[in-house]
Design a protein around this motif. Structure first.
Motif, mmCIF file in Angstrom:
data_model
loop_
_atom_site.group_PDB
_atom_site.id
_atom_site.type_symbol
_atom_site.label_atom_id
_atom_site.label_comp_id
_atom_site.label_asym_id
_atom_site.label_seq_id
_atom_site.Cartn_x
_atom_site.Cartn_y
_atom_site.Cartn_z
ATOM 1 N N LYS A 23 46.171 -21.412 4.166
ATOM 2 C CA LYS A 23 45.408 -22.076 5.348
ATOM 3 C C LYS A 23 46.487 -22.255 6.316
ATOM 4 O O LYS A 23 47.125 -22.125 7.720
ATOM 5 C CB LYS A 23 44.760 -23.306 5.135
ATOM 6 C CG LYS A 23 42.928 -22.875 4.774
ATOM 7 C CD LYS A 23 42.515 -24.596 5.084
ATOM 8 C CE LYS A 23 40.313 -24.257 4.360
ATOM 9 N NZ LYS A 23 40.750 -25.716 3.994
ATOM 10 N N LEU A 26 48.518 -18.932 7.297
ATOM 11 C CA LEU A 26 47.952 -18.635 7.836
ATOM 12 C C LEU A 26 47.014 -19.193 9.042
ATOM 13 O O LEU A 26 47.420 -18.258 10.798
ATOM 14 C CB LEU A 26 45.753 -17.715 7.545
ATOM 15 C CG LEU A 26 45.918 -17.063 6.413
ATOM 16 C CD1 LEU A 26 44.782 -16.981 5.840
ATOM 17 C CD2 LEU A 26 46.384 -15.655 6.826
ATOM 18 N N ALA A 27 47.781 -20.333 9.934
ATOM 19 C CA ALA A 27 48.110 -21.308 10.587
ATOM 20 C C ALA A 27 49.383 -20.442 11.639
ATOM 21 O O ALA A 27 48.683 -21.258 12.979
ATOM 22 C CB ALA A 27 47.720 -22.259 10.484
ATOM 23 N N LYS A 29 51.423 -19.429 14.530
ATOM 24 C CA LYS A 29 51.041 -18.427 15.098
ATOM 25 C C LYS A 29 51.660 -17.050 15.931
ATOM 26 O O LYS A 29 50.550 -16.088 16.494
ATOM 27 C CB LYS A 29 51.712 -19.080 16.804
ATOM 28 C CG LYS A 29 51.065 -20.599 17.460
ATOM 29 C CD LYS A 29 51.204 -20.739 18.686
ATOM 30 C CE LYS A 29 50.761 -22.098 19.195
ATOM 31 N NZ LYS A 29 51.441 -22.521 20.996
ATOM 32 N N LEU A 32 48.545 -15.055 14.029
ATOM 33 C CA LEU A 32 47.578 -15.367 14.050
ATOM 34 C C LEU A 32 47.627 -14.290 15.559
ATOM 35 O O LEU A 32 46.126 -14.034 15.722
ATOM 36 C CB LEU A 32 47.007 -16.927 14.820
ATOM 37 C CG LEU A 32 46.795 -18.259 13.784
ATOM 38 C CD1 LEU A 32 46.334 -19.384 14.951
ATOM 39 C CD2 LEU A 32 45.465 -17.883 13.273
ATOM 40 N N ILE A 35 46.598 -11.588 13.560
ATOM 41 C CA ILE A 35 45.432 -10.964 14.018
ATOM 42 C C ILE A 35 44.842 -10.713 15.309
ATOM 43 O O ILE A 35 43.844 -9.358 14.958
ATOM 44 C CB ILE A 35 45.059 -12.163 12.882
ATOM 45 C CG1 ILE A 35 45.472 -12.119 11.192
ATOM 46 C CG2 ILE A 35 43.264 -11.913 12.666
ATOM 47 C CD1 ILE A 35 45.064 -14.121 10.732
ATOM 48 N N LEU A 36 44.723 -11.636 15.580
ATOM 49 C CA LEU A 36 44.341 -10.923 17.487
ATOM 50 C C LEU A 36 44.331 -9.599 17.434
ATOM 51 O O LEU A 36 43.617 -8.854 18.131
ATOM 52 C CB LEU A 36 44.292 -12.187 17.987
ATOM 53 C CG LEU A 36 44.368 -13.787 18.073
ATOM 54 C CD1 LEU A 36 44.292 -14.188 18.908
ATOM 55 C CD2 LEU A 36 42.749 -13.449 17.914
ATOM 56 N N LYS A 52 51.117 -14.119 20.576
ATOM 57 C CA LYS A 52 51.333 -15.183 20.495
ATOM 58 C C LYS A 52 51.619 -16.568 21.532
ATOM 59 O O LYS A 52 51.094 -17.400 21.299
ATOM 60 C CB LYS A 52 52.805 -15.266 20.379
ATOM 61 C CG LYS A 52 53.709 -16.464 19.353
ATOM 62 C CD LYS A 52 54.729 -16.391 18.772
ATOM 63 C CE LYS A 52 55.151 -17.332 18.118
ATOM 64 N NZ LYS A 52 56.763 -17.568 18.095
ATOM 65 N N ILE A 55 48.186 -18.165 22.753
ATOM 66 C CA ILE A 55 47.541 -19.355 22.147
ATOM 67 C C ILE A 55 47.592 -20.526 22.232
ATOM 68 O O ILE A 55 48.795 -20.771 22.853
ATOM 69 C CB ILE A 55 48.053 -18.309 20.260
ATOM 70 C CG1 ILE A 55 47.709 -17.072 20.106
ATOM 71 C CG2 ILE A 55 47.068 -19.797 19.553
ATOM 72 C CD1 ILE A 55 48.032 -16.749 18.606
ATOM 73 N N ILE A 59 45.326 -25.404 17.166
ATOM 74 C CA ILE A 59 45.400 -24.924 16.322
ATOM 75 C C ILE A 59 44.816 -26.412 15.191
ATOM 76 O O ILE A 59 45.781 -26.986 15.071
ATOM 77 C CB ILE A 59 46.067 -24.677 15.415
ATOM 78 C CG1 ILE A 59 46.915 -23.333 16.720
ATOM 79 C CG2 ILE A 59 45.774 -23.902 14.246
ATOM 80 C CD1 ILE A 59 48.060 -22.349 16.448
ATOM 81 N N ILE A 98 40.433 -22.547 10.359
ATOM 82 C CA ILE A 98 41.131 -22.782 11.231
ATOM 83 C C ILE A 98 40.430 -22.510 12.436
ATOM 84 O O ILE A 98 39.748 -21.410 12.420
ATOM 85 C CB ILE A 98 42.580 -21.223 11.064
ATOM 86 C CG1 ILE A 98 43.842 -21.184 9.492
ATOM 87 C CG2 ILE A 98 43.392 -21.509 12.182
ATOM 88 C CD1 ILE A 98 44.216 -20.797 9.421
ATOM 89 N N VAL A 117 39.440 -18.802 12.302
ATOM 90 C CA VAL A 117 40.056 -17.665 11.531
ATOM 91 C C VAL A 117 39.559 -18.130 9.838
ATOM 92 O O VAL A 117 39.657 -19.387 9.433
ATOM 93 C CB VAL A 117 41.176 -17.553 11.004
ATOM 94 C CG1 VAL A 117 41.907 -16.986 10.162
ATOM 95 C CG2 VAL A 117 41.699 -16.661 12.050
#
Length: 335
Positions: A23, A26-27, A29, A32, A35-36, A52, A55, A59, A98, A117
């Motif tokens: 976690k 992955l958290a 930015k 993320l 991933i987006l 980035k 975001i 979070i 997340i 996520v």
């Protein structure tokens, strides 16, 4: 100066699929944003560096409850100690791994999305992950009443994404990404298609398999990021050189959470080392017990300095130990 992601990777070396470490990684930015880029259609044509900046700062890791009546609590949920949350057998506390907000511009309008996520070590944990993703998405929609919209102002419902990263997918699936979303299907044509009125929930499944040769840039990047068998140093090198993910914080503006966490790890390690040393000293003799305690302390000090990006020679110099001793400790840590 190593940035936060590099610190998290160093801390998680060999344990990147463990829940807490996964976690934290992955958290970040930048992760993320990756991933987006590949999971949310709104960002597919946008550079990762720009995503980035979209975001939000909200979070949350394991802080927001999925359960009705608890999602919108004013104070963050505690993630340590005794919990008041209901538990799901085999799943622990039912909180989003997340959750965060992301913003983008559309026709001079600032649009907000709510993103979830989730990291899953098994593809089939006893139920369909897709179905659970739909439930999570539905909860993110219903929890918006009184927060994002009031009364009957349903047009202000924010679109939600529930994105599931499934590690260790079976070979017949390999590396794969699927999207499940609401779409319009005409039984008898005539109703205008207003996509923004129904495009409110999307579930994305990202499957990773280290032995699979197929996939795209995202599955390859996540495969490196979450691979338990790759050393942190090698991961950092690959992520920097193959995927242009920065691992240096030249301006030193970000707090290195790894440093703060390693202080705690060291404190606990010292205490544990001394306690173990005393216990073993009673059983095996005082001298051997003291030596055990010293080795525990030295190991924790090495871990702390390693997490800060120190080289073996630098660690040896600062701890006034020879490099062979440091290498021996690192081998034990790997085991």
């Amino acid at each position: 100066m190593k940035n936060e992601l590099a610190g998290d990777l160093t801390l998680a070396e060999g344990k990147s699929q463990y829940d807490t470490y996964c976690k934290r990684i992955l958290a970040n930015k930048i992760i993320l944003a990756w991933i987006l880029k590949y999971a949310a259609e709104e960002f597919k044509d946008m550079p990762i560096s720009q995503i980035k900046t979209c975001i939000g700062s909200d979070i949350r890791i394991s802080e927001v409850s999925v359960l009705p009546g608890r999602t919108n609590l004013r104070e963050p949920e505690k993630i340590t100690g005794e919990s008041e949350e209901d538990s799901v057998p085999g799943e622990g506390e039912l909180c989003y791994d997340i959750r965060f907000s992301v913003y983008y511009a559309r026709q001079k309008e600032r649009i907000k999305l709510i993103i979830n996520v989730e990291a899953q070590k098994e593809f089939r944990p006893g139920y369909s992950i897709t179905t659970r993703g739909i439930f999570y998405g539905a909860r993110m929609l219903s929890a918006q009443k009184g927060i994002e919209f009031t009364g009957r102002d349903y047009d202000n419902i924010r679109k939600v994404y529930s994105i599931w990263i499934c590690m260790n997918a079976p070979d017949y699936i390999g590396n794969a990404i699927s999207e499940y979303s609401i779409c319009k299907k005409d039984r008898v044509p005539g109703i205008p298609d207003e996509k923004k009125a129904y495009d409110k929930l999307t579930v994305v499944m990202i499957c990773l398999n280290p032995d699979s040769k197929k996939g795209n840039r995202l599955t390859k990047m996540l495969g490196v990021l979450l691979a338990p068998g790759i050393k942190a140093k090698a991961k950092i090198h690959q992520l920097e050189n193959e995927f242009d993910i920065p691992m240096e914080n030249d301006m030193g503006e970000e707090l290195n959470q790894m440093c703060n966490l390693s202080d705690y790890v060291e404190e606990i390690g010292i205490k544990k080392g001394i306690e173990q040393g005393i216990e073993q000293g009673i059983e095996r003799g005082r001298e051997e017990g003291i030596e055990q305690g010293r080795e525990q302390l030295l190991t924790q000090q090495v871990l702390k300095k390693l997490s800060r990006g120190k080289s073996v020679s630098e660690i040896a110099g600062e701890l006034e130990a020879d490099e062979d001793t440091i290498y021996r400790i690192l081998e034990k840590i790997d085991q």
